[in-house]
Write an enzyme that holds these catalytic residues in place. Structure first.
Site, PDB file in Angstrom:
ATOM      1  N   GLY A   1       0.788  -1.224   0.000  1.00 58.43           N
ATOM      2  CA  GLY A   1       0.000   0.000   0.000  1.00 58.43           C
ATOM      3  C   GLY A   1       0.819   1.272   0.000  1.00 58.43           C
ATOM      4  N   CYS A   2       2.127   1.146  -0.053  1.00 59.12           N
ATOM      5  CA  CYS A   2       2.990   2.331  -0.096  1.00 59.12           C
ATOM      6  C   CYS A   2       3.441   2.572  -1.532  1.00 59.12           C
ATOM      7  CB  CYS A   2       4.219   2.142   0.792  1.00 59.12           C
ATOM      8  SG  CYS A   2       3.841   2.152   2.543  1.00 59.12           S
ATOM      9  N   GLN A   3       3.500   3.843  -1.892  1.00 57.33           N
ATOM     10  CA  GLN A   3       3.938   4.223  -3.227  1.00 57.33           C
ATOM     11  C   GLN A   3       5.429   3.897  -3.399  1.00 57.33           C
ATOM     12  OE1 GLN A   3       3.264   8.354  -3.938  1.00 57.33           O
ATOM     13  NE2 GLN A   3       3.789   8.250  -6.092  1.00 57.33           N
TER      14      GLN A   3
END
Length: 137
Positions: free
Chosen positions: A50-52
């Site tokens: 879920g992290c860019q």
């Protein structure tokens, strides 16, 4: 120090800076001061979904049953955000981490100055740390 005392300290530090460019610089400096995470810990198991950018968080209980966290990121701002989370949560008991209200994020205005993808990443990091605390409790 308690989680709330550390959060209040961060809030006080940020309150000295009015300009968000200065605040970003402080966040980046915190990331630069983060202890390096061993490459052996940068595994898919520790990679945050879920992290860019790429973010790894790992932790283990010490002899005093306090969660000692390690983290790293390939993005400077994100690494600074992780450094703040570790400053607040690392060295605390799993129970304290699970019950923590991380109000410093809102109080320093961080949430409103992050892109939606970075905000989602921040929530994923907090969830991961709380899940880690839950499994090690």
């Amino acid at each position: 120090m308690t989680i709330n005392q550390i959060q209040d300290e961060i809030i006080a530090d940020f309150s000295l800076l009015d300009d968000w460019m200065d605040r970003y610089e402080m966040i980046i400096e915190m990331g630069n001061e983060l202890d390096p995470m061993p490459e052996s810990e940068k595994t898919p198991q520790h990679l945050i979904e879920g992290c860019q950018s790429r973010v790894w968080i790992s932790g283990e209980l010490d002899a005093d049953t306090r969660l000692q966290l390690q983290a790293d990121s390939d993005a400077v701002i994100v690494k600074g955000i992780i450094a703040m989370l570790l400053k607040v949560l690392s060295g605390q008991t799993p129970a304290d981490i699970l019950h923590a209200d991380l109000y410093f994020i809102d109080k320093i205005g961080l949430k409103e100055h992050l892109s939606p993808t970075r905000s989602n990443g921040l929530l994923s990091m907090v969830r991961h740390i709380k899940l880690l605390a839950s499994t090690l409790q």
